[in-house]
Design an enzyme around this catalytic site. Sequence first.
Site, PDB file in Angstrom:
ATOM      1  N   ASP A  53       0.843  -1.190   0.000  1.00 56.74           N
ATOM      2  CA  ASP A  53       0.000   0.000   0.000  1.00 56.74           C
ATOM      3  C   ASP A  53       0.881   1.243   0.000  1.00 56.74           C
ATOM      4  O   ASP A  53       1.977   1.251   0.589  1.00 56.74           O
ATOM      5  CB  ASP A  53      -0.894   0.030   1.247  1.00 56.74           C
ATOM      6  CG  ASP A  53      -1.895  -1.111   1.269  1.00 56.74           C
ATOM      7  OD1 ASP A  53      -2.146  -1.709   0.206  1.00 56.74           O
ATOM      8  OD2 ASP A  53      -2.426  -1.401   2.361  1.00 56.74           O
ATOM      9  N   ARG A  54       0.407   2.300  -0.610  1.00 57.39           N
ATOM     10  CA  ARG A  54       1.202   3.535  -0.699  1.00 57.39           C
ATOM     11  C   ARG A  54       1.734   4.000   0.661  1.00 57.39           C
ATOM     12  O   ARG A  54       2.899   4.393   0.761  1.00 57.39           O
ATOM     13  CB  ARG A  54       0.379   4.640  -1.367  1.00 57.39           C
ATOM     14  CG  ARG A  54       1.138   5.952  -1.465  1.00 57.39           C
ATOM     15  CD  ARG A  54       0.449   6.953  -2.353  1.00 57.39           C
ATOM     16  NE  ARG A  54       1.235   8.196  -2.399  1.00 57.39           N
ATOM     17  CZ  ARG A  54       1.186   9.074  -3.382  1.00 57.39           C
ATOM     18  NH1 ARG A  54       0.387   8.875  -4.409  1.00 57.39           N
ATOM     19  NH2 ARG A  54       1.927  10.167  -3.365  1.00 57.39           N
TER      20      ARG A  54
END
Length: 220
Positions: A53-54
Amino acid sequence: MDIKIFFEDNDIIVALKPAGVPVQPDKTGDKDMLTTLCEMTNNNDIGLIHRLDRPVGGIMVFSKNKKTEAKLSKLMSENNINKTYMAVVYGKTPKDGTMTDFIVKNSRLNTSSIVDSNVKGSKKAVLHYETVAFKNDSELGDISLVKIKLETGRHHQIRVQFANAGFPLLGDQKYGIKTRTRKRFNVALFSCGLSFKLDNKREVMDFFYMPKDYPFDIFN
């Protein structure tokens, strides 16, 4: 973008993705890992094998050619790339444990939620954890540092399962507690360990890196 490289040869690159950086190009147009590595190596065949995930930083492996991409993708699909995570969560977690739930993903909202096993589209999610350290912080209260091994790889799995168990991750704006802290940071989740055996000609490749930034540094 300054990228830390743990290992590189003709077939793979093992690198550290900074928290807040996209893994691949997205609608924001922000600089991403995949594009950066292609530019660094002057190689447009860099292959994305797995994702983070970012907001999450950590160790990732990328292929440098199509043949290796196929090998690594096969290992990934067979759960033969082992990943270890560190997280800082609210509360005092038990010494160790296993979480087993069923998760359904909402693609439109980019969220996941825990549901009954009979809900259409739900998938079983299993993780194992151990508590590495506990601290009563003057600002955050009771917090725990936990090491996590995934048995399955569901969307937002760690974040959703720990929040559901009453131990939301620090900094998690989707599933956690929205509080202000003395320092700004991304969600307190980090992919610290990665191990795999690419083929019979190689030894097991094992990488480990402890996060050093806030709030992980509270436990130093």
